[in-house]
Scaffold this motif. Structure first.
Motif, PDB file in Angstrom:
ATOM      1  N   PRO A 153       4.335  -5.097   0.511  1.00  0.00           N
ATOM      2  CA  PRO A 153       3.180  -5.224  -0.387  1.00  0.00           C
ATOM      3  C   PRO A 153       2.156  -4.128  -0.091  1.00  0.00           C
ATOM      4  O   PRO A 153       2.045  -3.678   1.055  1.00  0.00           O
ATOM      5  N   LYS A 155      -1.128  -4.463  -1.346  1.00  0.00           N
ATOM      6  CA  LYS A 155      -2.437  -5.121  -1.375  1.00  0.00           C
ATOM      7  C   LYS A 155      -2.303  -6.504  -0.744  1.00  0.00           C
ATOM      8  O   LYS A 155      -1.231  -7.100  -0.762  1.00  0.00           O
ATOM      9  N   GLU A 158      -0.992  -9.159  -3.035  1.00  0.00           N
ATOM     10  CA  GLU A 158       0.478  -9.124  -3.148  1.00  0.00           C
ATOM     11  C   GLU A 158       1.115  -9.849  -1.971  1.00  0.00           C
ATOM     12  O   GLU A 158       2.098 -10.569  -2.127  1.00  0.00           O
ATOM     13  N   LYS A 162       3.594 -13.059  -2.076  1.00  0.00           N
ATOM     14  CA  LYS A 162       4.917 -13.052  -1.441  1.00  0.00           C
ATOM     15  C   LYS A 162       5.045 -14.217  -0.459  1.00  0.00           C
ATOM     16  O   LYS A 162       6.088 -14.872  -0.391  1.00  0.00           O
TER      17      LYS A 162
END
Length: 176
Positions: A153, A155, A158, A162
């Motif tokens: 990821p 960011k 993100e 996840k």
């Protein structure tokens, strides 16, 4: 005109703000209140009369103890509010504080994500790279770390997405 004598305008609406309880960021609460009421171009007296509706617990207790007619304008009220609560505010922590937040040996990913997220709120200026690095460095789940390595990821949002997907997948795969 005295604060309590000012009539509330017919089209005035009370903002729905998260109440200040004496523990949250008081400057942020005050700024949010001023911005929200500023949109309505509320007179000073209405701002003073509205402010206590955004307080609870310690905040409301403080307000009710103000001597009657001791506040003439919102600047005075703001100043009294800040002076009273500034001592109880915890200073923001430096970004390296996140290095101390580690997932415990038996701690679930869900619990760690929640705790890490709470800790980031206490940190001043922790950008996405710092958050991502410190979050990943403290993970205990090798499977999750491997899945992150395949598609890293960029960011923190993100990363959290996840983590949520990983937790959901693990919940569905485990026997009841």
């Amino acid at each position: 005109m005295a604060v309590l004598e000012r009539p509330v305008p017919a089209k005035f609406w009370l903002p729905q703000l998260e109440p200040f309880d004496g523990l949250k960021n008081l400057q942020d609460h005050l700024n949010t209140f001023k911005t929200t009421l500023g949109l309505q171009q509320s007179p000073d007296e209405i701002m003073c009369r509205s402010f206590p509706t955004t307080l609870r617990w310690a905040g409301r207790e403080w307000f009710t103890r103000l001597p009657t007619s001791s506040i003439d304008n919102f600047e005075q009220l703001s100043s009294a509010f800040l002076c009273h609560f500034v001592g109880g505010q915890r200073p923001k922590r430096p970004a390296d504080h996140l290095l101390t937040v580690k997932q415990g040996e038996r701690e679930t990913l869900r619990s760690y994500v929640k705790r890490f997220t709470q800790e980031t709120l206490e940190v001043d200026d922790a950008d996405d790279k710092v958050q991502l690095t410190t979050f990943k460095a403290a993970l205990k789940s090798k499977e999750f770390v491997i899945s992150l390595a395949k598609n890293p990821p960029r960011k923190m949002a993100e990363m959290l997405l996840k983590a949520q997907k990983y937790m959901n997948a693990r919940t569905h795969w485990q026997p009841s």
